[in-house]
Design an enzyme around this catalytic site. Structure first.
Site, PDB file in Angstrom:
ATOM      1  CG  HIS A 115      -0.328   0.058   2.682  1.00 34.91           C
ATOM      2  ND1 HIS A 115      -0.133   1.243   2.979  1.00 34.91           N
ATOM      3  CD2 HIS A 115       0.159  -0.694   3.522  1.00 34.91           C
ATOM      4  CE1 HIS A 115       0.343   1.615   4.368  1.00 34.91           C
ATOM      5  NE2 HIS A 115       0.669   0.026   4.471  1.00 34.91           N
ATOM      6  CG  ASP A 117      -2.776   4.047   2.443  1.00 34.00           C
ATOM      7  OD1 ASP A 117      -2.496   2.834   2.130  1.00 34.00           O
ATOM      8  OD2 ASP A 117      -3.717   4.087   3.431  1.00 34.00           O
ATOM      9  CG  ASP A 148       3.230   1.384   7.461  1.00 33.51           C
ATOM     10  OD1 ASP A 148       2.738   0.556   6.595  1.00 33.51           O
ATOM     11  OD2 ASP A 148       2.355   1.657   8.447  1.00 33.51           O
ATOM     12  CD  GLU A 182      -2.579  -1.251   5.715  1.00 32.44           C
ATOM     13  OE1 GLU A 182      -2.594  -1.861   6.711  1.00 32.44           O
ATOM     14  OE2 GLU A 182      -2.316   0.168   5.918  1.00 32.44           O
ATOM     15  CD  GLU A 183      -1.440   2.844   7.384  1.00 29.47           C
ATOM     16  OE1 GLU A 183      -1.959   2.511   8.298  1.00 29.47           O
ATOM     17  OE2 GLU A 183      -0.184   2.758   7.159  1.00 29.47           O
ATOM     18  CG  ASP A 211       1.988  -2.907   5.542  1.00 31.26           C
ATOM     19  OD1 ASP A 211       2.867  -2.179   5.962  1.00 31.26           O
ATOM     20  OD2 ASP A 211       0.759  -3.128   5.682  1.00 31.26           O
ATOM     21  CG  HIS A 461       0.869   3.430  12.182  1.00 33.33           C
ATOM     22  ND1 HIS A 461      -0.326   3.018  12.352  1.00 33.33           N
ATOM     23  CD2 HIS A 461       1.207   3.105  11.102  1.00 33.33           C
ATOM     24  CE1 HIS A 461      -0.606   2.485  11.275  1.00 33.33           C
ATOM     25  NE2 HIS A 461       0.276   2.364  10.641  1.00 33.33           N
TER      26      HIS A 461
END
Length: 491
Positions: A115, A117, A148, A182-183, A211, A461
């Site tokens: 992903h 995003d 990520d 995804e997030e 991931d 994150h």
């Protein structure tokens, strides 16, 4: 120089070299992080539902599609329609990329999921540098999305490009499925996977997700399981309007007191969940699994110091890892409707909503756990003899995922890690939830593997997210070596 012969011809003649030489082998394509710098600069934030950020995600997907086409891949950019938000907004969903390179029936087909995003990030949140400008400090590449998941996606592209740069036949057929939401919960991804089961995924043999992170700063890992998640709200209501504590305090059942009592009854001080029957379907610990915990590279003192936790609930590496990965946990997340601002407001909330979740493990059943939780809370509430109204809702239910570590691609990945890094990987699980792994496993019914590149301190994150230059480059080599190993084993 490119060796004159050998299966890797510049890639996996690595096997014939000693460890020091192996790490010194020059990579045949430009491995400077210029592409990663370009990708990190795009603020592809899927969490904040604003048109500007959606435009950035669309831009990101277009750039990735061009990158894949440059490899020679056939790329379909699938229109996913629009998303209706609770506030009435109607925002376009970024396309999902389906790309394929090679269709030789004699070769295995490896499908990579990633992903592009990212989570929100601002320098004022505590970043040392601008989060959307890739900055290198002491071999660490800082930027939102570096680990990520933009760095690993580019590492896969680098691996394919390496074979092409050497004019070498890629030993596998490659497919990519890359999304931009995804997030935010992978909006519409499940529907696409179901729709493409007998088309795009029809000839897929192996599915790889990159991931996740290692559990070590230096030692690679393979991930073979993740926990699921089931999320609850507990509402206790007296009436619609709040009370003054001087006027009503002492003469009614206060909703907050009921709720605190309910939340406090869920788990004890040792982390043990108190809901009857909750552990009944937890998979038993096998001897093989027990031995894997013993060999995992984890410095407990360093892990505790990095976590800034004075004391964990358990004293040994094995106990901590088991309670992170193979046993369920219950976490209380917050209370909606309660006064939480600075100051002293003497209010009795008339309605409060508590929020908690349970991380599920194999072979816990979502509907069984939902029933157990609701019955338990209703029993506890009835014991209080309160006149308030109770409502318990499950708002999210995601199954745990576990793979067979004896599958061909796990064995091939172990061999590839040994080739590139010179060590056998840690065999680990992830305590968080990655729903797409279970989706792939259930719908496509092919082997799913998680092959992480990031180190444990990458800070996904979080502020100052990074990927080590070493991980990025060696990870690209790892994917190339994996192609060769899985092709050899598949044949």
């Amino acid at each position: 120089e490119k060796p004159k012969e050998g299966r890797l011809a510049g890639l996996t003649t690595l096997k014939t070299l000693n460890k020091k030489q192996r790490f010194a082998v020059p990579w045949p394509i430009c491995m400077t992080p210029e592409s990663l710098k370009e990708w990190v600069a795009i603020e592809s934030d899927s969490i904040q539902p604003l048109p500007h950020f959606r435009q950035e995600i669309f831009k990101m997907m277009d750039i990735a599609a061009d990158k894949l086409r440059h490899l020679g891949a056939a790329v379909d950019s699938i229109d996913m329609g629009h998303q209706e938000l609770p506030d009435g907004q109607n925002l376009p969903i970024p396309p999902i990329l389906l790309a394929e390179l090679g269709n030789d029936p004699k070769k295995p087909t490896v499908c990579f999921y990633g992903h592009l995003d990212v989570q929100p990030a601002k320098k004022e949140d505590g970043w040392h540098t601008d989060p959307f400008t890739l900055v290198e400090v002491d071999g660490k590449l800082y930027g939102r999305g570096a680990t990520d998941n933009k760095g690993p996606v580019l590492a896969w592209i680098n691996a394919v490009g390496a074979f092409q740069a050497l004019n070498q036949d890629i030993p596998v057929n490659i497919k990519f499925i890359i999304e931009g939401m995804e997030e935010a919960g992978s909006v519409s991804l499940d529907e696409l996977v179901k729709r493409e089961k007998d088309r795009f995924f029809s000839n897929v043999d192996y599915i790889v997700i990159s991931d996740n992170l290692w559990i070590s700063k230096k030692k690679p890992a393979l991930i073979y399981g993740t926990r699921g998640n089931i999320y609850f709200t507990v509402e206790v209501k007296c009436r619609d309007q709040d009370f003054h504590s001087g006027t009503f305090g002492g003469i009614l059942n206060e909703p907050m007191a009921d709720l605190v009592s309910l939340l406090g009854s869920l788990v004890d001080s040792s982390g043990h969940i108190l809901i009857p029957g909750i552990y009944d379907n937890v998979a038993p610990l096998s001897e093989e699994e027990k031995k894997m915990y013993e060999t995992i590279d984890l410095n407990l003192e360093e892990y505790q110091n990095n976590s800034q936790v004075e004391r964990f609930l358990f004293d040994t590496k094995e106990e901590i890892l088991m309670h992170l990965w193979r046993y369920p946990s219950l976490s209380i997340h917050g209370i909606e409707g309660a006064f939480h601002e600075p100051g002293a407001k003497t209010v009795i909330p008339a309605q409060v909503i508590g929020k908690f979740s349970i991380r599920l493990v194999p072979y816990m059943n979502i509907s069984v756990v939902e029933t157990q939780v609701k019955k338990y809370l209703e029993d506890i509430f009835s014991q209080r003899n309160s006149s308030n109204k109770l409502k318990v809702n499950m708002t999210l239910g995601v199954h745990p995922w576990i793979a067979n570590i004896h599958d061909i691609q796990y064995i091939a990945a172990r061999r590839a890690i040994k080739t590139v890094f010179g060590v056998d990987p840690d065999m680990i699980r992830d305590g968080s939830t990655i729903p797409i792994a279970k989706t792939f496993q259930d719908i496509i019914q092919k082997s799913v593997m998680m092959l992480p590149l990031g180190a444990v301190d990458d800070g996904e994150h979080s502020q100052n997210e990074k990927i080590n230059r070493y991980n990025y480059i060696e990870g690209s080599k790892l994917f190339a070596a994996f192609f060769l190993e899985v092709a050899k084993m598949h044949s």
